[in-house]
Design a protein around this motif. Structure first.
Motif, short mmCIF file in Angstrom:
data_model
loop_
_atom_site.label_atom_id
_atom_site.label_comp_id
_atom_site.label_asym_id
_atom_site.label_seq_id
_atom_site.Cartn_x
_atom_site.Cartn_y
_atom_site.Cartn_z
N ILE A 68 0.94 -0.90 -0.33
CA ILE A 68 0.23 -0.40 -0.35
C ILE A 68 1.05 0.86 -0.58
O ILE A 68 2.18 1.30 0.45
N SER A 69 0.50 2.43 -0.82
CA SER A 69 1.49 3.44 -0.40
C SER A 69 0.17 4.06 -1.25
O SER A 69 -1.54 4.47 -1.34
N ARG A 70 0.67 5.84 -0.57
CA ARG A 70 0.00 6.70 -1.54
C ARG A 70 0.71 8.07 -1.63
O ARG A 70 2.29 7.95 -1.77
N ASP A 71 0.44 8.71 -2.30
CA ASP A 71 0.67 9.76 -2.74
C ASP A 71 -0.01 11.47 -2.91
O ASP A 71 -0.70 11.65 -3.75
N ASN A 72 0.88 12.11 -1.71
CA ASN A 72 -0.57 13.22 -1.91
C ASN A 72 -1.11 14.27 -2.20
O ASN A 72 -1.52 15.12 -2.29
N THR A 73 0.55 14.31 -3.47
CA THR A 73 0.43 15.67 -4.48
C THR A 73 -0.32 14.82 -6.12
O THR A 73 -0.75 15.67 -6.20
N ARG A 74 -0.91 13.97 -5.20
CA ARG A 74 -2.15 13.45 -6.20
C ARG A 74 -2.67 13.08 -6.23
O ARG A 74 -4.17 12.58 -6.86
N ASN A 75 -3.70 12.49 -4.70
CA ASN A 75 -5.12 12.44 -3.69
C ASN A 75 -5.05 10.89 -3.82
O ASN A 75 -6.48 11.19 -3.78
N THR A 76 -3.87 10.34 -4.43
CA THR A 76 -3.84 9.04 -4.40
C THR A 76 -4.02 8.15 -4.20
O THR A 76 -2.21 8.26 -3.20
N MET A 77 -3.95 6.70 -3.25
CA MET A 77 -3.91 5.48 -2.99
C MET A 77 -3.42 5.02 -3.30
O MET A 77 -4.54 4.58 -4.75
N TYR A 78 -2.56 3.69 -3.40
CA TYR A 78 -2.18 2.57 -4.96
C TYR A 78 -2.16 0.93 -3.69
O TYR A 78 -1.97 1.13 -2.25
N LEU A 79 -2.77 -0.09 -3.94
CA LEU A 79 -1.67 -1.50 -3.82
C LEU A 79 -2.18 -2.04 -4.35
O LEU A 79 -2.53 -2.09 -5.54
N GLN A 80 -0.78 -2.26 -4.96
CA GLN A 80 0.50 -3.14 -5.37
C GLN A 80 0.07 -4.76 -4.87
O GLN A 80 0.25 -4.82 -4.18
N MET A 81 -0.48 -5.27 -5.82
CA MET A 81 -0.73 -7.50 -5.44
C MET A 81 -0.36 -7.56 -6.92
O MET A 81 0.37 -7.69 -7.26
N SER A 82 0.79 -8.74 -6.00
CA SER A 82 1.37 -9.58 -6.57
C SER A 82 1.14 -10.91 -6.13
O SER A 82 0.78 -10.83 -5.11
N SER A 83 1.22 -11.59 -6.81
CA SER A 83 1.57 -12.95 -6.43
C SER A 83 -0.10 -13.48 -5.93
O SER A 83 0.14 -13.88 -4.86
N LEU A 84 -1.20 -13.19 -6.86
CA LEU A 84 -2.29 -13.38 -6.43
C LEU A 84 -2.67 -14.91 -6.54
O LEU A 84 -2.27 -15.02 -6.63
N LYS A 85 -3.29 -14.74 -5.98
CA LYS A 85 -3.91 -16.48 -4.78
C LYS A 85 -5.93 -15.95 -5.69
O LYS A 85 -6.41 -15.27 -5.22
#
Length: 121
Positions: A68-85
């Protein structure tokens, strides 16, 4: 009232990757603690949250696979998901909430409509 809009979901094979995005329409994005939940017919589960100071926390089932990460300059949060099950299949929703002194996250009423993630072969 904060407006949250998720995107980035889709169909992916087991072992694959996706990155989800949550854009918040608010002037106070950097002041908020944010979270990703996932909803199945059985339950709604907290997946990860990130504090306004950038501290990230994860449910055990996604540790080492999701970021999980966030970019306050873009008002955006991310969820990078890998090895999905297969069991990661759900509607993923973002949320604004409160973190108490014990580090527990409590959702407030602001929810997005969600983005569907389907893991299937």
């Amino acid at each position: 009232q904060v407006q949250l809009v998720e995107s980035g979901g889709g169909l992916v094979q087991p072992g694959g990757s996706l990155t989800l995005t949550c854009v918040a329409r608010t002037a106070y994005f950097s002041d908020y603690n944010l979270a990703w939940y996932r909803q199945t017919p059985e339950k709604r589960e907290l997946v990860a949250f990130i504090t306004k100071n950038g501290s990230a926390n994860y449910v055990d089932s996604v540790k080492g696979r999701f970021t999980i990460s966030r970019d306050n300059t873009r008002n955006t949060m991310y969820l990078q998901m890998s090895s999905l099950k297969l069991e990661d299949t759900a509607v993923y929703l973002c949320n604004v909430g409160i973190v108490d002194t014990s580090g527990r996250y409590f959702p407030l009423s602001a929810w997005g409509e969600g983005t569907q993630v389907t893991v299937s072969s």
